[in-house]
Write an enzyme that holds these catalytic residues in place. Structure first.
Site, PDB file in Angstrom:
ATOM      1  N   SER A 382       0.808  -1.214   0.000  1.00  0.00           N
ATOM      2  CA  SER A 382       0.000   0.000   0.000  1.00  0.00           C
ATOM      3  C   SER A 382       0.843   1.266   0.000  1.00  0.00           C
ATOM      4  CB  SER A 382      -0.977  -0.035   1.170  1.00  0.00           C
ATOM      5  OG  SER A 382      -1.981   0.918   0.989  1.00  0.00           O
ATOM      6  N   LYS A 407      -0.933  -4.221  -3.101  1.00  0.00           N
ATOM      7  CA  LYS A 407      -2.201  -3.598  -2.691  1.00  0.00           C
ATOM      8  C   LYS A 407      -2.244  -2.186  -3.234  1.00  0.00           C
ATOM      9  CE  LYS A 407      -5.270  -2.341   1.063  1.00  0.00           C
ATOM     10  NZ  LYS A 407      -5.427  -0.935   0.664  1.00  0.00           N
TER      11      LYS A 407
END
Length: 468
Positions: A382, A407
């Site tokens: 992320s 992600k």
């Protein structure tokens, strides 16, 4: 500013129905919702990343168009108002029905959810689900929460989920301001940007001191915030735990103005550790920095570490993002900018809501220009992937280790009116080289640690190919 990357409850009299969001990355919303962008992979009580937004933020938020409209009509400009003492009117408690909580969660998904490619969501099927669910009465709050869980699970998105009131309250550690507020940049009719409080931690320091949702922030410790971004001002608000910060706010659109002293209550701990190491068979030194998560203190503490290492003679840097699952998306974005030249792209974001359709670029000179190695593995996710791809694609660093997690989705955290919440995927991000991170991850340049001469050669060739 809306940052991204996970946070805690807001309050105030809002148009009904209204949605409240977390303190994280700082965003506005669709219709009558408020969002917070969080960045990060799901871990523990925090199943997302905020962006922030705000962070970010993890962060809170609230209604957008309806809020702005109500403020323009509710607060009339009268000279005598500027002389009145600031008073908080007590509010009658709102009755929240079980059906209303379920419909509130349904509406958030309807307004903002981004299907990440599983093709399980359509406006038609979602409308039918609402009609089926609300065709009868819901007898208990536990039943309402169970319906929301199953409703969100039907989307097939691993990051969209329900938060119990206890889980939601734990997200307060992602308060990016340290005083429990979310700021949003709001343009007025003249095109000038104002910083509005569009989220408050319930019973947080700012709320307890008298700050209210919709207030305009004018100054921090006497420094005018006009022209500053929400993230910059959040940094000004931060400071050591239990110290005081004085803020000046304007209540409503046209006064009165109040100077309010707020005691900081930072819950976040520093995620940064660093050391200076001598390079073997060389007089040069390398500054090693470990960044464990992107919380409210990440950027500030990383800047301190980089400056100290430079002062002590670091010629190279290692940024260790291994096992860093993410955190506040906005913190990842701002940290990326520390290494990039003005105008270089950090990341692209995309989503159904136009506020998530952005090209984010660096806006100042880099803090350091020395060669950088970024260490990554399969738990680098992320916000960490935002930093890794930004430095890699702009030829500022080589990546060493394993393919990253993959992600590339952005979640917002929304508070429901009973203190529970929902985490919803609202966007995705794409690297400067237009690669979709989600599900793919980022392949490193080297699996084993290279020599610094190889690093410099690699970055030099990268820049030549980029310019060519």
């Amino acid at each position: 500013m809306s940052v991204c990357l996970f946070n805690s409850p807001p309050t105030l009299s809002l148009p009904t129905p209204a949605k409240r969001t977390l303190n994280s990355i700082l965003d506005t919303s669709n219709n009558w919702t408020r969002k917070t962008l969080l960045g990060g992979a799901i871990t523990g009580a925090l199943s997302i990343n905020l962006l922030l937004s705000s962070p970010s933020l993890l962060a809170l938020e609230s209604p957008s168009p309806s809020l702005e409209h109500s403020q323009s009509t509710e607060y009339l400009c009268r000279e005598e108002e500027t002389q009145q003492d600031f008073k908080v009117e007590s509010e009658a408690p709102q009755v929240v029905t079980n059906e209303g909580i379920v419909e509130e969660a349904w509406e958030i998904v309807n307004d903002s959810f981004l299907d990440s490619g599983r093709r399980r969501w359509t406006p038609q099927s979602w409308q039918q689900k609402k009609e089926d669910i609300l065709s009868g009465s819901i007898q208990s709050r536990a039943k309402a929460h169970d319906i929301i869980r199953r409703m969100l699970a039907s989307l097939g998105d691993p990051y969209t989920r329900f938060l119990s009131p206890a889980e939601f309250s734990k997200m307060g550690r992602y308060d990016v301001s340290g005083i429990g507020i979310n700021l949003r940049e709001i343009p007025d009719e003249n095109g000038e940007v104002k910083l509005k409080v569009l989220g408050l931690l319930l019973d947080g320091p700012a709320y307890s001191a008298g700050v209210r949702q919709g207030d305009e922030l004018l100054s921090v410790n006497g420094e005018d915030v006009k022209g500053k971004s929400a993230f910059e001002v959040s940094s000004l608000l931060q400071g050591p735990n239990e110290t005081f910060v004085t803020i000046k706010v304007k209540h409503g659109n046209c006064g009165p103005v109040h100077s309010i002293e707020v005691q900081r209550q930072l819950v976040a701990r520093t995620p940064v550790s660093y050391r200076l190491e001598q390079i073997e068979n060389s007089t040069a030194s390398v500054g090693y920095i470990r960044l464990r998560e992107f919380n409210a203190l990440a950027r500030k503490d990383l800047v301190i570490a980089m400056k100290r290492l430079q002062d002590r003679g670091a010629s190279y840097f290692i940024l260790d993002l291994r096992d860093n699952l993410g955190g506040l998306v906005q913190a990842g974005i701002e940290i990326s900018k520390l290494f990039l030249n003005e105008g270089e792209k950090v990341i692209y974001t995309a989503g159904r809501d136009p506020q998530y359709q952005n090209t984010i670029v660096a806006d100042s000179a880099p803090l350091v220009k020395a060669p950088v190695i970024v260490l990554v593995n399969n738990k680098t996710a992320s916000a960490s992937e935002i930093v890794a791809s930004a430095l890699h694609d702009n030829c500022r660093a080589v990546l060493v280790g394993e393919r990253t997690f993959g992600k590339g989705l952005i979640q917002s955290v929304f508070e429901l009116h009973d203190g529970s919440g929902v985490v919803v995927t609202v966007g995705k991000y794409v690297t400067p080289n237009h690669m979709d991170i989600n599900g793919n991850g980022i392949e490193p340049d080297y699996q084993n640690f290279p020599g610094w001469s190889d690093v410099k050669k690699h970055l030099s060739e990268c820049n030549i190919n980029r310019q060519g």
